[in-house]
Design a protein around this motif. Structure first.
Motif, mmCIF file in Angstrom:
data_model
loop_
_atom_site.group_PDB
_atom_site.id
_atom_site.type_symbol
_atom_site.label_atom_id
_atom_site.label_comp_id
_atom_site.label_asym_id
_atom_site.label_seq_id
_atom_site.Cartn_x
_atom_site.Cartn_y
_atom_site.Cartn_z
ATOM 1 N N LYS A 262 0.766 -1.121 -0.045
ATOM 2 C CA LYS A 262 0.125 0.014 -0.107
ATOM 3 C C LYS A 262 0.875 1.287 -0.176
ATOM 4 O O LYS A 262 0.357 2.302 -0.380
ATOM 5 C CB LYS A 262 -0.672 -0.013 1.230
ATOM 6 N N ALA B 223 1.811 1.824 -8.767
ATOM 7 C CA ALA B 223 1.470 0.475 -8.708
ATOM 8 C C ALA B 223 2.558 -0.337 -9.831
ATOM 9 O O ALA B 223 2.823 0.193 -10.836
ATOM 10 C CB ALA B 223 -0.001 0.130 -9.600
ATOM 11 N N THR C 166 -5.526 -6.759 -2.816
ATOM 12 C CA THR C 166 -4.908 -5.457 -2.642
ATOM 13 C C THR C 166 -4.025 -5.305 -4.034
ATOM 14 O O THR C 166 -3.974 -4.109 -4.516
ATOM 15 C CB THR C 166 -3.930 -5.570 -1.398
ATOM 16 N N MET D 287 -4.547 -2.261 -7.113
ATOM 17 C CA MET D 287 -3.327 -1.191 -7.358
ATOM 18 C C MET D 287 -3.259 -1.303 -8.713
ATOM 19 O O MET D 287 -2.704 -0.621 -9.389
ATOM 20 C CB MET D 287 -2.218 -1.597 -6.701
#
Length: 155
Positions: free
Chosen positions: A58, A63, A81, A85
């Motif tokens: 995160k 990304a 997750t 991204m």
């Protein structure tokens, strides 16, 4: 390079925890495509790597194309997750997984970059054997070793 580390896991301030070999610290890190350390988190020795890996994922400024991780990160939360991204998760499924996820081996074979990164950093005795009393000084030593690794790769 970042000197940030996760103060919320395990022992609140020193990232020390009991594992099989006694007191220890885990370094969970992210490296670039060349195998240089970009960011890391210190966690107690008994802590699972998934929470630290999610925090690192995160914190990335942009990304990545692929999110490579080992079997310790074989969780729907990590995969979700990474996909949120815009990255493609490349994590091998555990042996007893009910729904094994695909893991392209032609991409996963590059996971050795982070292992080689740890090997280069742990050539320095202070990193390999944590003699530092505080997590801040240990993190600073890791950051210096990683900076030297970056400089060495540019020459």
């Amino acid at each position: 390079m970042s000197l940030r580390f996760n103060r919320s896991t395990g022992t609140p301030s020193e990232a020390l925890g009991r594992s099989r070999g006694g007191l220890g610290t885990k370094i969970v890190g992210v490296c670039d495509a060349v195998g240089r350390l970009v960011d890391f988190i210190l966690a107690p020795g008994q802590a699972h790597e998934l929470a630290s890996s999610l925090a690192l994922l995160k914190r990335l400024p942009e990304a990545p194309d692929w999110a490579l991780a080992d079997m310790a990160c074989d969780a729907q939360e990590f995969r979700a997750t990474a996909r949120a991204m815009g990255a493609i998760p490349v994590v091998p499924s555990r042996r007893g997984a009910r729904e094994p996820q695909p893991c392209p081996s032609y991409i996963y074979r590059h996971r050795n970059l982070i292992e080689r990164c740890w090997s280069r950093l742990k050539e320095r005795r202070a990193i390999a054997t944590r003699y530092d009393k505080t997590a801040a000084s240990y993190a600073a030593g890791i950051a210096i070793a990683a900076s030297l690794d970056w400089i060495k790769s540019l020459l």
